[in-house]
Every structure is written in structure tokens, then in C-alpha cells.
Design a protein around this motif. Sequence first.
Motif, PDB file in Angstrom:
ATOM      1  N   ILE A 140     -18.609  24.846 -21.420  1.00  8.78           N
ATOM      2  CA  ILE A 140     -17.284  24.362 -21.810  1.00  8.78           C
ATOM      3  C   ILE A 140     -16.998  24.659 -23.278  1.00  8.78           C
ATOM      4  O   ILE A 140     -15.895  25.074 -23.649  1.00  8.78           O
ATOM      5  N   ALA A 141     -18.006  24.465 -24.129  1.00 13.84           N
ATOM      6  CA  ALA A 141     -17.832  24.761 -25.547  1.00 13.84           C
ATOM      7  C   ALA A 141     -17.533  26.240 -25.764  1.00 13.84           C
ATOM      8  O   ALA A 141     -16.666  26.604 -26.576  1.00 13.84           O
ATOM      9  N   ALA A 142     -18.222  27.105 -25.057  1.00 17.25           N
ATOM     10  CA  ALA A 142     -17.998  28.548 -25.192  1.00 17.25           C
ATOM     11  C   ALA A 142     -16.610  28.942 -24.712  1.00 17.25           C
ATOM     12  O   ALA A 142     -15.953  29.812 -25.299  1.00 17.25           O
ATOM     13  N   ILE A 143     -16.138  28.306 -23.641  1.00 20.98           N
ATOM     14  CA  ILE A 143     -14.801  28.604 -23.126  1.00 20.98           C
ATOM     15  C   ILE A 143     -13.732  28.258 -24.151  1.00 20.98           C
ATOM     16  O   ILE A 143     -12.885  29.087 -24.499  1.00 20.98           O
ATOM     17  N   TRP A 144     -13.790  27.037 -24.665  1.00 19.27           N
ATOM     18  CA  TRP A 144     -12.719  26.575 -25.545  1.00 19.27           C
ATOM     19  C   TRP A 144     -12.772  27.227 -26.919  1.00 19.27           C
ATOM     20  O   TRP A 144     -11.729  27.477 -27.537  1.00 19.27           O
ATOM     21  N   SER A 145     -13.958  27.509 -27.425  1.00 20.98           N
ATOM     22  CA  SER A 145     -14.047  28.040 -28.785  1.00 20.98           C
ATOM     23  C   SER A 145     -13.906  29.547 -28.849  1.00 20.98           C
ATOM     24  O   SER A 145     -13.535  30.091 -29.890  1.00 20.98           O
ATOM     25  N   GLU A 146     -14.172  30.263 -27.756  1.00 21.95           N
ATOM     26  CA  GLU A 146     -14.185  31.721 -27.854  1.00 21.95           C
ATOM     27  C   GLU A 146     -13.638  32.426 -26.603  1.00 21.95           C
ATOM     28  O   GLU A 146     -12.707  33.237 -26.694  1.00 21.95           O
ATOM     29  N   ALA A 147     -14.187  32.133 -25.434  1.00 22.98           N
ATOM     30  CA  ALA A 147     -13.896  32.932 -24.236  1.00 22.98           C
ATOM     31  C   ALA A 147     -12.429  32.869 -23.830  1.00 22.98           C
ATOM     32  O   ALA A 147     -11.848  33.881 -23.417  1.00 22.98           O
ATOM     33  N   LEU A 148     -11.808  31.695 -23.939  1.00 19.36           N
ATOM     34  CA  LEU A 148     -10.405  31.572 -23.540  1.00 19.36           C
ATOM     35  C   LEU A 148      -9.508  32.398 -24.454  1.00 19.36           C
ATOM     36  O   LEU A 148      -8.625  33.129 -23.997  1.00 19.36           O
ATOM     37  N   SER A 149      -9.733  32.299 -25.764  1.00 25.59           N
ATOM     38  CA  SER A 149      -8.919  33.056 -26.727  1.00 25.59           C
ATOM     39  C   SER A 149      -9.120  34.556 -26.550  1.00 25.59           C
ATOM     40  O   SER A 149      -8.151  35.328 -26.589  1.00 25.59           O
ATOM     41  N   THR A 207     -21.684  23.168 -39.761  1.00 23.86           N
ATOM     42  CA  THR A 207     -21.702  24.629 -39.823  1.00 23.86           C
ATOM     43  C   THR A 207     -21.895  25.161 -38.418  1.00 23.86           C
ATOM     44  O   THR A 207     -22.548  24.534 -37.581  1.00 23.86           O
ATOM     45  N   MET A 208     -21.329  26.322 -38.169  1.00 24.41           N
ATOM     46  CA  MET A 208     -21.390  26.878 -36.821  1.00 24.41           C
ATOM     47  C   MET A 208     -21.422  28.385 -36.888  1.00 24.41           C
ATOM     48  O   MET A 208     -20.716  29.000 -37.688  1.00 24.41           O
ATOM     49  N   SER A 209     -22.245  28.983 -36.050  1.00 26.80           N
ATOM     50  CA  SER A 209     -22.328  30.430 -35.938  1.00 26.80           C
ATOM     51  C   SER A 209     -21.935  30.843 -34.531  1.00 26.80           C
ATOM     52  O   SER A 209     -22.232  30.144 -33.554  1.00 26.80           O
ATOM     53  N   GLU A 210     -21.252  31.970 -34.398  1.00 26.66           N
ATOM     54  CA  GLU A 210     -20.862  32.455 -33.076  1.00 26.66           C
ATOM     55  C   GLU A 210     -22.071  32.765 -32.207  1.00 26.66           C
ATOM     56  O   GLU A 210     -21.968  32.818 -30.987  1.00 26.66           O
ATOM     57  N   THR A 211     -23.227  32.983 -32.828  1.00 26.13           N
ATOM     58  CA  THR A 211     -24.432  33.268 -32.044  1.00 26.13           C
ATOM     59  C   THR A 211     -24.893  32.049 -31.259  1.00 26.13           C
ATOM     60  O   THR A 211     -25.711  32.170 -30.357  1.00 26.13           O
ATOM     61  N   GLN A 212     -24.366  30.866 -31.601  1.00 26.60           N
ATOM     62  CA  GLN A 212     -24.728  29.655 -30.884  1.00 26.60           C
ATOM     63  C   GLN A 212     -24.051  29.573 -29.516  1.00 26.60           C
ATOM     64  O   GLN A 212     -24.458  28.778 -28.673  1.00 26.60           O
ATOM     65  N   LEU A 213     -23.013  30.353 -29.295  1.00 24.81           N
ATOM     66  CA  LEU A 213     -22.213  30.237 -28.086  1.00 24.81           C
ATOM     67  C   LEU A 213     -22.746  31.105 -26.954  1.00 24.81           C
ATOM     68  O   LEU A 213     -23.222  32.214 -27.182  1.00 24.81           O
ATOM     69  N   LEU A 214     -22.641  30.576 -25.732  1.00 23.81           N
ATOM     70  CA  LEU A 214     -22.963  31.382 -24.555  1.00 23.81           C
ATOM     71  C   LEU A 214     -21.942  32.505 -24.400  1.00 23.81           C
ATOM     72  O   LEU A 214     -20.777  32.355 -24.756  1.00 23.81           O
ATOM     73  N   LYS A 215     -22.388  33.613 -23.866  1.00 24.06           N
ATOM     74  CA  LYS A 215     -21.479  34.727 -23.577  1.00 24.06           C
ATOM     75  C   LYS A 215     -21.074  34.649 -22.109  1.00 24.06           C
ATOM     76  O   LYS A 215     -21.933  34.705 -21.226  1.00 24.06           O
ATOM     77  N   MET A 229     -14.036  35.482 -36.751  1.00 20.61           N
ATOM     78  CA  MET A 229     -14.175  34.039 -36.921  1.00 20.61           C
ATOM     79  C   MET A 229     -13.330  33.334 -35.851  1.00 20.61           C
ATOM     80  O   MET A 229     -12.139  33.582 -35.731  1.00 20.61           O
ATOM     81  N   ASN A 230     -13.959  32.464 -35.029  1.00 20.93           N
ATOM     82  CA  ASN A 230     -13.228  31.791 -33.969  1.00 20.93           C
ATOM     83  C   ASN A 230     -12.457  30.589 -34.524  1.00 20.93           C
ATOM     84  O   ASN A 230     -12.638  30.191 -35.680  1.00 20.93           O
ATOM     85  N   PRO A 231     -11.565  29.993 -33.707  1.00 19.20           N
ATOM     86  CA  PRO A 231     -10.726  28.900 -34.212  1.00 19.20           C
ATOM     87  C   PRO A 231     -11.513  27.726 -34.786  1.00 19.20           C
ATOM     88  O   PRO A 231     -11.070  27.095 -35.757  1.00 19.20           O
ATOM     89  N   VAL A 232     -12.659  27.404 -34.211  1.00 17.95           N
ATOM     90  CA  VAL A 232     -13.440  26.273 -34.703  1.00 17.95           C
ATOM     91  C   VAL A 232     -13.992  26.568 -36.101  1.00 17.95           C
ATOM     92  O   VAL A 232     -13.970  25.712 -36.993  1.00 17.95           O
TER      93      VAL A 232
END
Length: 277
Positions: free
Chosen positions: A233-242, A116-124, A1-4
Amino acid sequence: MNPVQKALWYVEHHSRKGISLEQVARASCVSPYHLARTFTEVFGLSLMRYVRLRRLSKAAKQLSDGASDILSLALDYGYGSHEAFSRAFKKEFGVTPESVRTLADHSLLPLMEPITMSETQLLKLNPPRVEMLPVMSFAGLVERYQSKSSAGIPNQWQRFSALLENMLPLIEQDAYGICFNFDEEQGEFDYMAGVPVHKNAEIPLGLIRFDLPPQKYAVFHYGGHISEIRSVIAAIWSEALSKSGYEPAEGPAFEKYGPEFDGQSGHGGFEIWVAIN
């Protein structure tokens, strides 16, 4: 589960209380700055505005169901008085709590439903490289935006491009979109469309100088179309950076467009530079 996702869960389970950005950040296992930037970049509104909207939306539904005591309802949702609750309610929905209770109808109010948000929504994205930049000076156009209404940025670039002929010769062919003065509470930021200039260069009329301090950056390259930049940008801040193990520093972030980027077609790729500790 990501921070968001953690933040969304926490807000839904604690929104009847007076929660703070710091509390949600602790529950999300990131710094308040990281969470505030992440939430705003992903959803286009600040985390604390979302908290207020969810709280008032839940209260509106109870009012339309006939809540008998508005003061008790106000206290339940973290407001210190009937007056404070009524001011916030009317500012958001344009009507008083009493009118919603009298009409027993909230269908016309712009309520905020749970996100609601799913990690599948994010770019890799590929892992970033790390670079240390020295002090850099820029000249460009600056505008203030809300994250939910930043659609004017392409027009800002068009206006800036028309002024570039007055700045030749340039230090380099790269262009930069710099985000700074981020407001955690309102989700607002200043944006410069600019190019590097010499430290003592004369700035053409109508443009602003901006000095970027020395800083270490995580650099994410994306080879796709510019229309996907918000998703990147959304993918970076919510997942890729962490996932990369870096903690963002409080400071400007920017987009970099190299000579391979075609401003007419939007193809050629770009880079997102995030300040890190």
C-alpha cells in the motif's frame, strides 16, 4: 523525488511557519487528498500531525536551551498566543513549556525527529490494470482505526470469518477489506471486513451493510505474502500510482482476496483497488 520525499523536504524547510496541507500538496505536485493518503499510508500518522509534532519538537529544544521569551517562540512556530502554544505543548508532551525551560532538559520528551526516506525502501510493483465497477453491496464487520494502530485488522477478519456461516450461500468467494471515511487531519479510517451481498439481502445481526458507488479503479496485483500488505500500500500511494499517470479519487479503496488466497497461511496473493478519476 516522489511526493512523500518532497513533502518531507517542504515541512523541514517551512515548519516554523503556519503551513497547510494545501501548501505542502502544491509543493509536492499532487492533490491534497493524494498527499494526505500517501503520507498516512507510508508513515502511519497524518501529515498535519507530523507538522505539529516537528514544530513542537523544535520549540522544545529551544526551550531547553533557555529561550527567554515563550510568547515570541510561540509566534515563531505559528501559534497565535502563549496560551494556544502552551495547550498544544502540554497536550503533546504532558508538561508545560515553562517546566522544560526551567529544567533545561528535553531528553525525556517524546520528540519527533525528522523522517528520512529513500525510494529504495519501496517495493517495485507492476503497472495496474484499470476496471470500472458498478454499484456493489457488502455485509461485514466495521471498525475505526488510526493508521499507526491498525494491528487489530487481522483479529477483525477472524471474528468476521466466524460469522460467515450465517451468510451462505455467498454471491462469490472473494472477500473484501474496504477502507472508507478517511480523516485527512487525524489519519483515521473505517475498515470493513466483508463479502458481496445482493442489494436487498437481509443482513445478519451484528453485521453492517455498505454500498460501494460505481467507480473506476486502478488495480494492483501482488503475489506475495499478506504480511507485506502495508509495504504494498505504501508503494502504491507514494510511487506506483503516480508513475502510472492516475490521480486518486476521494472515495473508498479496498483489498480483494480471491479464492486463491489462503487465509490460514497468508499465501496466494491479493489485489489493492484504488479509486481514480
